[in-house]
Design a protein around this motif. Structure first.
Motif, mmCIF file in Angstrom:
data_model
loop_
_atom_site.group_PDB
_atom_site.id
_atom_site.type_symbol
_atom_site.label_atom_id
_atom_site.label_comp_id
_atom_site.label_asym_id
_atom_site.label_seq_id
_atom_site.Cartn_x
_atom_site.Cartn_y
_atom_site.Cartn_z
ATOM 1 N N ALA A 41 0.885 -1.289 -0.114
ATOM 2 C CA ALA A 41 0.009 -0.120 0.083
ATOM 3 C C ALA A 41 0.818 1.367 -0.142
ATOM 4 O O ALA A 41 0.363 2.258 -0.476
ATOM 5 N N ASP A 42 2.130 1.100 0.484
ATOM 6 C CA ASP A 42 2.876 2.338 0.820
ATOM 7 C C ASP A 42 3.661 2.726 -0.730
ATOM 8 O O ASP A 42 4.859 2.297 -0.963
ATOM 9 N N VAL A 43 2.718 3.169 -1.517
ATOM 10 C CA VAL A 43 3.270 3.519 -3.007
ATOM 11 C C VAL A 43 4.398 4.373 -3.037
ATOM 12 O O VAL A 43 5.498 3.992 -3.897
ATOM 13 N N ASP A 44 4.572 5.241 -2.231
ATOM 14 C CA ASP A 44 5.852 6.126 -2.427
ATOM 15 C C ASP A 44 6.872 5.774 -1.424
ATOM 16 O O ASP A 44 8.112 6.262 -1.528
ATOM 17 N N HIS A 45 6.837 4.474 -0.819
ATOM 18 C CA HIS A 45 7.727 3.884 -0.183
ATOM 19 C C HIS A 45 8.647 4.889 1.054
ATOM 20 O O HIS A 45 9.781 4.777 1.154
ATOM 21 N N ASP A 46 7.818 5.612 1.596
ATOM 22 C CA ASP A 46 8.271 6.345 2.720
ATOM 23 C C ASP A 46 8.012 5.813 3.981
ATOM 24 O O ASP A 46 8.076 6.475 5.225
ATOM 25 N N TYR A 47 7.411 4.433 4.290
ATOM 26 C CA TYR A 47 7.123 3.890 5.284
ATOM 27 C C TYR A 47 5.918 4.691 6.157
ATOM 28 O O TYR A 47 5.936 4.260 7.442
ATOM 29 N N MET A 48 5.050 5.335 5.318
ATOM 30 C CA MET A 48 3.897 5.799 5.898
ATOM 31 C C MET A 48 2.743 5.931 4.932
ATOM 32 O O MET A 48 2.901 5.947 3.653
#
Length: 143
Positions: A41-48
């Motif tokens: 679900a974390d498309v931008d891979h910012d761990y949020m």
């Protein structure tokens, strides 16, 4: 369908889990499945997970684009994506259907879902927040 399900609805902890639920020490539990769902679900891979990412997950399950996710849509998509077993899908759907009307609504249930997973109320869902809440849902399910 790169982003993922609710739920993810999905489903993630980089640090240790803390807290107790019904006499169960959450620090003794972890969920690789929850971490994997979160990462999908974390498309931008910012761990949020942002509201936008959570909304994208919702839209992925709304197969006919009518702004609601039925139990059938959720279960079918969950199983097709091999996100877990059918019991987990049913349990998660039940928890996400806040008003218990048999569907997840974009305008009423989705804001609650964000609130449920966003324990520090900063508008973002961290991996740790997601995992802890996921485990609470799964632990609260009678065997």
């Amino acid at each position: 369908m790169q982003s993922l399900s609710l739920v993810v609805v999905l489903c993630l902890v980089t640090g240790s889990l803390a807290g107790h639920t019904h006499g169960i020490n959450l620090a003794d539990h972890d969920s690789e499945e929850a971490r994997n769902l979160f990462l999908l679900a974390d498309v931008d891979h910012d761990y949020m997970l942002s509201r936008t990412e959570l909304h994208s997950v919702f839209l992925d399950f709304d197969m006919n684009n009518d702004t609601i996710v039925t139990a059938d849509e959720f279960l079918s998509d969950w199983m097709a994506r091999k996100l877990g077993d059918s019991i987990e899908a049913v349990v998660l759907f039940h928890h996400l259907d806040v008003d218990r009307d048999g569907v997840i609504h974009e305008d009423t249930d989705l804001p609650w879902i964000l609130h449920f997973f966003d324990r520090d109320h900063d508008g973002l869902i961290s991996q740790a927040e997601f995992v802890v809440q996921w485990i609470k849902i799964m632990i609260s399910t009678p065997s």
